[in-house]
Write an enzyme that holds these catalytic residues in place. Structure first.
Site, PDB file in Angstrom:
ATOM      1  N   SER A  49       0.827  -1.205   0.000  1.00  0.00           N
ATOM      2  CA  SER A  49       0.000   0.000   0.000  1.00  0.00           C
ATOM      3  C   SER A  49       0.864   1.258   0.000  1.00  0.00           C
ATOM      4  O   SER A  49       0.523   2.255  -0.630  1.00  0.00           O
ATOM      5  CB  SER A  49      -0.977   0.005   1.178  1.00  0.00           C
ATOM      6  OG  SER A  49      -0.277  -0.118   2.400  1.00  0.00           O
ATOM      7  N   GLU A  50       2.014   1.223   0.713  1.00  0.00           N
ATOM      8  CA  GLU A  50       2.974   2.315   0.642  1.00  0.00           C
ATOM      9  C   GLU A  50       4.394   1.796   0.773  1.00  0.00           C
ATOM     10  O   GLU A  50       4.642   0.763   1.412  1.00  0.00           O
ATOM     11  CB  GLU A  50       2.736   3.382   1.728  1.00  0.00           C
ATOM     12  CG  GLU A  50       1.624   4.341   1.427  1.00  0.00           C
ATOM     13  CD  GLU A  50       0.361   4.063   2.211  1.00  0.00           C
ATOM     14  OE1 GLU A  50      -0.578   4.859   2.130  1.00  0.00           O
ATOM     15  OE2 GLU A  50       0.328   3.022   2.908  1.00  0.00           O
ATOM     16  N   THR A  51       5.311   2.539   0.178  1.00  0.00           N
ATOM     17  CA  THR A  51       6.750   2.318   0.293  1.00  0.00           C
ATOM     18  C   THR A  51       7.386   3.665   0.591  1.00  0.00           C
ATOM     19  O   THR A  51       6.991   4.683   0.006  1.00  0.00           O
ATOM     20  CB  THR A  51       7.321   1.741  -1.012  1.00  0.00           C
ATOM     21  OG1 THR A  51       6.706   0.476  -1.283  1.00  0.00           O
ATOM     22  CG2 THR A  51       8.828   1.558  -0.935  1.00  0.00           C
ATOM     23  N   HIS A  80       0.685   5.174   8.468  1.00  0.00           N
ATOM     24  CA  HIS A  80       1.456   3.950   8.718  1.00  0.00           C
ATOM     25  C   HIS A  80       2.865   4.052   8.133  1.00  0.00           C
ATOM     26  O   HIS A  80       3.822   3.545   8.751  1.00  0.00           O
ATOM     27  CB  HIS A  80       0.664   2.715   8.258  1.00  0.00           C
ATOM     28  CG  HIS A  80       1.134   2.013   7.039  1.00  0.00           C
ATOM     29  ND1 HIS A  80       0.649   2.306   5.784  1.00  0.00           N
ATOM     30  CD2 HIS A  80       2.044   1.015   6.881  1.00  0.00           C
ATOM     31  CE1 HIS A  80       1.227   1.509   4.895  1.00  0.00           C
ATOM     32  NE2 HIS A  80       2.078   0.724   5.526  1.00  0.00           N
TER      33      HIS A  80
END
Length: 307
Positions: A49-51, A80
Site C-alpha cells: 500500500s505504501e513504500t 502507517h
C-alpha cells in the site's frame, strides 16, 4: 551511492505487534540518487500500500526527509508509513524524538519505549477539517453493496474530511454491515472518483455519542489500493468527523480503531484528539511495528526497467 550498489530496504508490519498483521511497509533507508520515476517504479513493483524512501534532511535542519509512494502516486503525508519509518530509524539510530520531513511539512514523532516493544506517536502537521458534504446515504449504500438504512444518516451522517488526504467517511449500522461492504468500482468511478474525497473510510461504533472504540475499513482505488489494513492519515481526518458528531471534551480524547480484520490483517490504531476552547488543537496517531524481514533491490535491474 554508486550505481553498482543495491538498494537496501527493511520490511515491517505497522499498527500491530504480531507478524503478518497490520499494514506492511517497505522502508528504503538510503535512497540518495533515486529519481521520482525510479521511486514510483519501485513502489509499483513491490505493490504494497505504501513504500517509503529516506533521504538526508533539508539543509540546516535535523531529522530525515521521507518520500511516500503508493503503487500509483506519491502522498504528501500518511500515517502507517510515518510510524513504520520512524520505528525503523529508531532501531538503527536511536532517539526518542524524530522529525520526518514529508511533502506536507515536518512531522514530529515521539518514540515510547518504556515498556515492551517501542511504539511511535506522530503529531499531525495539519489540523483536520470537514471539507465537503458527502453524497447521499442511499447512493453510498449502493456503492458498498449494502441495504437501505445500513448507511446511517441524520445526526450520524456521512461527511468528507481531510488532514492533507481527503476521505469520505461512511458510518454504517453495525459490525455485520461493515463486514459485508464491497466497493462497487464502476459506481465509485462515476460518483466519487473525481469528487473532493475519493478515498472511502467505512466505520461503525456501538455508541456514536460517547464511545471510544470503533471498527473501520478503507478503500482507495485512486491510490491503487483495493483495501488498506490500517490507515493512519484517515485516523487523523477521523478526528474532524468525530468532532462533527459530538462535543469532544477539553483536553485529550482517546480512541482505539480496529481495522484490517476483514482482510485477515488485524490492526490497532491509537488516536488522540486534543481539544482546547471547544476546537481541535492537535491530533496524534500511534502504534507499533514488527520487523519481518528485509533485502536489497537491484540498481542494475532498476536502470534496465522499461519506461
Amino acid at each position: 551511492m554508486p550505481a553498482s550498489e543495491d538498494l537496501p530496504y527493511v520490511l515491517v508490519d505497522v499498527f500491530t505487534d504480531t507478524p503478518f498483521g497490520g499494514n506492511p511497509l517497505a522502508v528504503f533507508t538510503t535512497a540518495e540518487g533515486l529519481s521520482d520515476g525510479e521511486m514510483q517504479a519501485i513502489a509499483r513493483e513491490l505493490n504494497l500500500s505504501e513504500t517509503t524512501f529516506v533521504f538526508p534532511p533539508p539543509a540546516g535542519q535535523e531529522g530525515h526527509t521521507v518520500r511516500i509512494f503508493t503503487p500509483r502516486a506519491e502522498l504528501p503525508f500518511a500515517g502507517h508509513p510515518t510510524i513504520g519509518t520512524a520505528l525503523v530509524l529508531h532501531a538503527s539510530h536511536g532517539g526518542a524524538h524524530l522529525v520526518l520531513h514529508e511533502k506536507i511539512g515536518p512531522v514530529p514523532v515521539r518514540i515510547l519505549a518504556a515498556e515492551g516493544a517501542p511504539r511511535a506517536v506522530l503529531t499531525s502537521p495539519r489540523i483536520p477539517e470537514r471539507i465537503a458534504d458527502a453524497p447521499p446515504a442511499d447512493l453510498l449504500a449502493r456503492l458498498l453493496g449494502l441495504g437501505p438504512g445500513e448507511v446511517l444518516g441524520g445526526a450520524v451522517a456521512p461527511a468528507c474530511c481531510s488532514a492533507g488526504v481527503p476521505f469520505t467517511f461512511i458510518p454504517v449500522r453495525d459490525r455485520a454491515a461493515l463486514a459485508r461492504a464491497r466497493l462497487d468500482g464502476a459506481l465509485w468511478q462515476t460518483a466519487l472518483a473525481d469528487g473532493p474525497a475519493p478515498h472511502i473510510y467505512v466505520l461503525t461504533m456501538e455508541d456514536w455519542r460517547a464511545g471510544t472504540a470503533l471498527c473501520a475499513r478503507m478503500f482507495a482505488p485512486a491510490m491503487g489500493i483495493a483495501e488498506d489494513p490500517a490507515t493512519g492519515v484517515a485516523a487523523v481526518a477521523l478526528a474532524a468527523f468525530l468532532a462533527g458528531l459530538r462535543d469532544l471534551a477539553q483536553g485529550a480524547n482517546r480512541f482505539a480503531i480496529r481495522q484490517g480484520e476483514d482482510m485477515g490483517r488485524p490492526s490497532r490504531v491509537e488516536l488522540t484528539v486534543d481539544v482546547s476552547g471547544g476546537r481541535i488543537a492537535g491530533v496524534h496517531v500511534g502504534g507499533g511495528a514488527v520487523r519481518i524481514g528485509g533485502g536489497a533491490l537491484s540498481r542494475a535491474a532498476l536502470a534496465r526497467r522499461a519506461g
